[in-house]
Design a protein around this motif. Structure first.
Motif, PDB file in Angstrom:
ATOM      1  N   ASP A 160      -7.622  16.741  38.461  1.00  0.00           N
ATOM      2  CA  ASP A 160      -8.256  17.812  39.225  1.00  0.00           C
ATOM      3  C   ASP A 160      -9.136  18.693  38.353  1.00  0.00           C
ATOM      4  N   ALA A 161     -10.230  19.147  38.934  1.00  0.00           N
ATOM      5  CA  ALA A 161     -11.066  20.189  38.337  1.00  0.00           C
ATOM      6  C   ALA A 161     -10.873  21.452  39.164  1.00  0.00           C
ATOM      7  N   ILE A 162     -11.233  22.589  38.593  1.00  0.00           N
ATOM      8  CA  ILE A 162     -11.007  23.860  39.282  1.00  0.00           C
ATOM      9  C   ILE A 162     -12.182  24.792  39.065  1.00  0.00           C
ATOM     10  N   GLY A 163     -12.465  25.611  40.080  1.00  0.00           N
ATOM     11  CA  GLY A 163     -13.548  26.569  39.969  1.00  0.00           C
ATOM     12  C   GLY A 163     -13.228  27.847  40.723  1.00  0.00           C
ATOM     13  N   LEU A 167     -19.669  25.716  47.574  1.00  0.00           N
ATOM     14  CA  LEU A 167     -18.413  26.434  47.765  1.00  0.00           C
ATOM     15  C   LEU A 167     -17.908  27.077  46.479  1.00  0.00           C
ATOM     16  N   PHE A 168     -18.441  26.643  45.332  1.00  0.00           N
ATOM     17  CA  PHE A 168     -18.026  27.205  44.042  1.00  0.00           C
ATOM     18  C   PHE A 168     -19.082  28.168  43.505  1.00  0.00           C
ATOM     19  N   ALA A 169     -18.639  29.122  42.705  1.00  0.00           N
ATOM     20  CA  ALA A 169     -19.551  30.014  41.991  1.00  0.00           C
ATOM     21  C   ALA A 169     -20.096  29.313  40.755  1.00  0.00           C
ATOM     22  N   ASP A 170     -21.288  29.664  40.367  1.00  0.00           N
ATOM     23  CA  ASP A 170     -21.922  29.112  39.175  1.00  0.00           C
ATOM     24  C   ASP A 170     -21.213  29.637  37.922  1.00  0.00           C
ATOM     25  N   LEU A 171     -20.692  28.710  37.110  1.00  0.00           N
ATOM     26  CA  LEU A 171     -19.966  29.091  35.890  1.00  0.00           C
ATOM     27  C   LEU A 171     -20.716  28.698  34.620  1.00  0.00           C
ATOM     28  N   THR A 172     -21.980  28.355  34.747  1.00  0.00           N
ATOM     29  CA  THR A 172     -22.723  27.787  33.616  1.00  0.00           C
ATOM     30  C   THR A 172     -22.646  28.652  32.367  1.00  0.00           C
ATOM     31  N   GLU A 173     -23.016  29.919  32.475  1.00  0.00           N
ATOM     32  CA  GLU A 173     -23.038  30.791  31.301  1.00  0.00           C
ATOM     33  C   GLU A 173     -21.630  31.010  30.753  1.00  0.00           C
ATOM     34  N   VAL A 205     -15.116  16.708  43.981  1.00  0.00           N
ATOM     35  CA  VAL A 205     -15.818  17.924  43.564  1.00  0.00           C
ATOM     36  C   VAL A 205     -17.278  17.937  44.014  1.00  0.00           C
ATOM     37  N   PRO A 206     -18.019  16.814  43.912  1.00  0.00           N
ATOM     38  CA  PRO A 206     -19.417  16.849  44.355  1.00  0.00           C
ATOM     39  C   PRO A 206     -19.593  17.279  45.803  1.00  0.00           C
ATOM     40  N   ASN A 207     -18.626  16.979  46.665  1.00  0.00           N
ATOM     41  CA  ASN A 207     -18.722  17.426  48.056  1.00  0.00           C
ATOM     42  C   ASN A 207     -18.703  18.948  48.147  1.00  0.00           C
ATOM     43  N   TYR A 208     -17.971  19.581  47.237  1.00  0.00           N
ATOM     44  CA  TYR A 208     -17.869  21.042  47.252  1.00  0.00           C
ATOM     45  C   TYR A 208     -19.045  21.713  46.543  1.00  0.00           C
ATOM     46  N   THR A 209     -19.515  21.105  45.463  1.00  0.00           N
ATOM     47  CA  THR A 209     -20.658  21.711  44.758  1.00  0.00           C
ATOM     48  C   THR A 209     -21.919  21.636  45.603  1.00  0.00           C
ATOM     49  N   ALA A 257     -18.983  15.847  36.573  1.00  0.00           N
ATOM     50  CA  ALA A 257     -18.702  15.696  38.003  1.00  0.00           C
ATOM     51  C   ALA A 257     -18.932  17.002  38.746  1.00  0.00           C
ATOM     52  N   GLY A 258     -18.774  18.137  38.048  1.00  0.00           N
ATOM     53  CA  GLY A 258     -18.938  19.442  38.666  1.00  0.00           C
ATOM     54  C   GLY A 258     -20.274  20.087  38.384  1.00  0.00           C
ATOM     55  N   THR A 259     -21.237  19.311  37.910  1.00  0.00           N
ATOM     56  CA  THR A 259     -22.577  19.828  37.641  1.00  0.00           C
ATOM     57  C   THR A 259     -23.509  19.428  38.782  1.00  0.00           C
ATOM     58  N   TYR A 260     -24.220  20.389  39.313  1.00  0.00           N
ATOM     59  CA  TYR A 260     -25.128  20.131  40.428  1.00  0.00           C
ATOM     60  C   TYR A 260     -26.405  20.927  40.221  1.00  0.00           C
ATOM     61  N   GLU A 261     -27.524  20.246  40.296  1.00  0.00           N
ATOM     62  CA  GLU A 261     -28.833  20.859  40.086  1.00  0.00           C
ATOM     63  C   GLU A 261     -28.879  21.643  38.781  1.00  0.00           C
ATOM     64  N   GLY A 262     -28.244  21.061  37.743  1.00  0.00           N
ATOM     65  CA  GLY A 262     -28.287  21.639  36.412  1.00  0.00           C
ATOM     66  C   GLY A 262     -27.311  22.767  36.148  1.00  0.00           C
ATOM     67  N   LYS A 263     -26.506  23.127  37.137  1.00  0.00           N
ATOM     68  CA  LYS A 263     -25.550  24.220  36.975  1.00  0.00           C
ATOM     69  C   LYS A 263     -24.121  23.687  36.993  1.00  0.00           C
ATOM     70  N   LYS A 264     -23.254  24.320  36.200  1.00  0.00           N
ATOM     71  CA  LYS A 264     -21.867  23.891  36.074  1.00  0.00           C
ATOM     72  C   LYS A 264     -20.966  24.774  36.937  1.00  0.00           C
TER      73      LYS A 264
END
Length: 442
Positions: free
Chosen positions: A330-333, A131-137, A123-127, A155-162
């Motif tokens: 697996d995680a999904i986004g 490639l994923f949309a921000d789902l934080t909110e 997942v970090p390679n994709y975040t 694992a799917g959090t990058y630069e503070g966003k989920k």
């Protein structure tokens, strides 16, 4: 098992090509995709907001990709969702070994599906490639947000966003044969709580002879090693990697105690035949034969065990106690270029709700993605399932952008460390750990 941290191992050549594709794709997807920019993507795709907490169910047709390793769980969720919603999901199952390349190519051509899953360690390679949309909110608005498998969220959090939510979970746990324990005069109600007890119990069972062995492991399978050895290190209070995933701590005193124990099993012939050459292809087929006392296994194999095999399940312990597990699966986004983010979120929110987690996931004896549902009407009938579900809270998912080339590749430095530490004399661990760090930082 569901994660490529187990038997399946990506080839370095493929992984390198995928990284290049993702690097190129990041230049494209970073330019406003999913934020209501000129590409026409959903205005809620990148910002994390939603029309409401559950998204929109208005009859949209959504595309979704998943890898073959998680096909049964993915199909069960999609079928149940399609049967009860106006929206319809068209699921494409991709051969596991081809999945990363397919995602990379689709990202480069801006042809990603609305939803796509990933082995959580990748997942970090994709975040980082956006490639994923921000789902934080959206995630934070879920009433059970803090009960989700946090290892997958992290694992799917990058630069503070989920960017992702749990899709399927596969945990590493100890399986032990209660019949063999009884024959060895061991208490079947007391599985090992320390690595030392595991060692003693495995040796006691091995002493039965007659084709019975104490334990087993995949000695030529890097993914098997991270999945089943690292929990003992975590349980001992040590990290295996730094927070950025760029340096290894696999030469710690705790790690060396783990290697020493495995090396002792090899030296004293406590391990079932074939461990030295086991690449992961037949790793999970040894215990079901009823001739092995205690060994770490993927939790997803519990429902596949012979009905007449009286087995127990326990957490993987550290040298002196503690417990942990590798939370794979697996995680999904939602893809950053999806034009139906609200509708895609409707599926994700539903998939994490009580109905899907209990009546679909738990009903299939899979691990639920929420700790508050560890005990449910299906798992309550089998205390082993409750124990596995509860372990999610104690589990970890390592973060490293170079995970594949370092730990899954059969030519990678981790497998060399494993084999030198267990089948050699154990003196090269410090040197091998430096090679692992060099690969992670490459």
């Amino acid at each position: 098992m569901g994660s490529t941290t187990g038997p399946r191992r990506p080839i370095r050549r493929l992984a390198t090509g995928v990284v290049a594709l993702l690097a190129a794709a990041s230049l494209i997807t970073a330019c406003g995709s999913g934020d209501g920019g000129s590409d026409g993507a959903s205005k809620t795709g990148g910002g994390g907001g939603a029309a409401n907490a559950t998204g929109v169910d208005d009859g949209a047709t959504l595309t979704m990709w998943t890898r073959a390793a998680t096909r049964p769980q993915s199909e069960a969720l999609v079928d149940a969702y399609n049967a009860g919603h106006k929206n319809k999901i068209e699921l494409t199952v991709v051969p596991t070994d081809d999945y990363q390349a397919k995602v990379g190519a689709a990202a480069g051509s801006r042809d990603l599906p609305d939803l796509f899953a990933s082995d959580v360690v990748f997942v970090p390679n994709y975040t980082t490639s956006r490639l994923f949309a921000d789902l934080t909110e959206r995630i934070d608005a879920l009433p059970f947000a803090d009960k989700l498998a946090q290892s997958h969220i992290k694992a799917g959090t990058y630069e503070g966003k989920k960017y992702v939510v749990p899709h399927t979970l596969d945990l590493s746990v100890l399986f032990y044969n209660k019949d063999l324990y009884r024959k060895a005069k061991l208490d079947p109600a007391k599985p090992p709580a320390t690595l030392a007890e595991w060692d003693r119990q495995a040796r006691a069972v091995d002493a039965l002879g007659g084709g019975v062995d104490g334990t087993f492991f995949g000695g030529n399978c890097g993914g098997c090693g991270v999945f089943t050895w690292w929990p003992s290190i975590w349980a001992g209070g040590e990290d295996v990697l730094n927070e950025e995933g760029t340096a290894a701590n696999l030469d710690s005193a705790t790690a060396k105690k783990v290697y020493d124990t495995y090396r002792g099993w090899v030296k004293d012939d406590i391990v079932a035949p074939g461990a030295r050459d086991e690449t992961g292809a037949t790793w999970t087929g040894v215990f079901p034969k009823g001739k092995v006392g205690v060994m770490p296994m993927p939790s997803t194999t519990l429902g596949l065990m012979p009905k007449n095999l009286d087995l127990g399940v326990a957490p993987i312990p550290g040298p002196d106690g503690g417990k942990s597990t590798f939370v794979g699966g697996d995680a999904i986004g939602i893809s950053a270029t999806s034009k139906s983010a609200d509708q895609a979120w409707n599926f994700l929110a539903w998939s994490l709700g009580d109905e899907a987690q209990v009546d679909v996931v738990a009903a299939h004896k899979d691990v639920v993605a929420r700790t508050d549902l560890a005990s449910n009407k299906y798992s309550a009938a089998d205390p082993r399932l409750v124990a596995v579900n509860q372990l999610v809270a104690d589990g970890r998912t390592p973060y490293a952008l170079k995970f594949g080339q370092t730990f899954n590749d059969p030519n990678g430095p981790w497998l060399s460390l494993m084999r030198d530490a267990v089948f050699g004399d154990g003196t090269s661990v410090d040197k091998d750990n430096k090679a692992v760090t060099a690969s992670l930082a490459d």
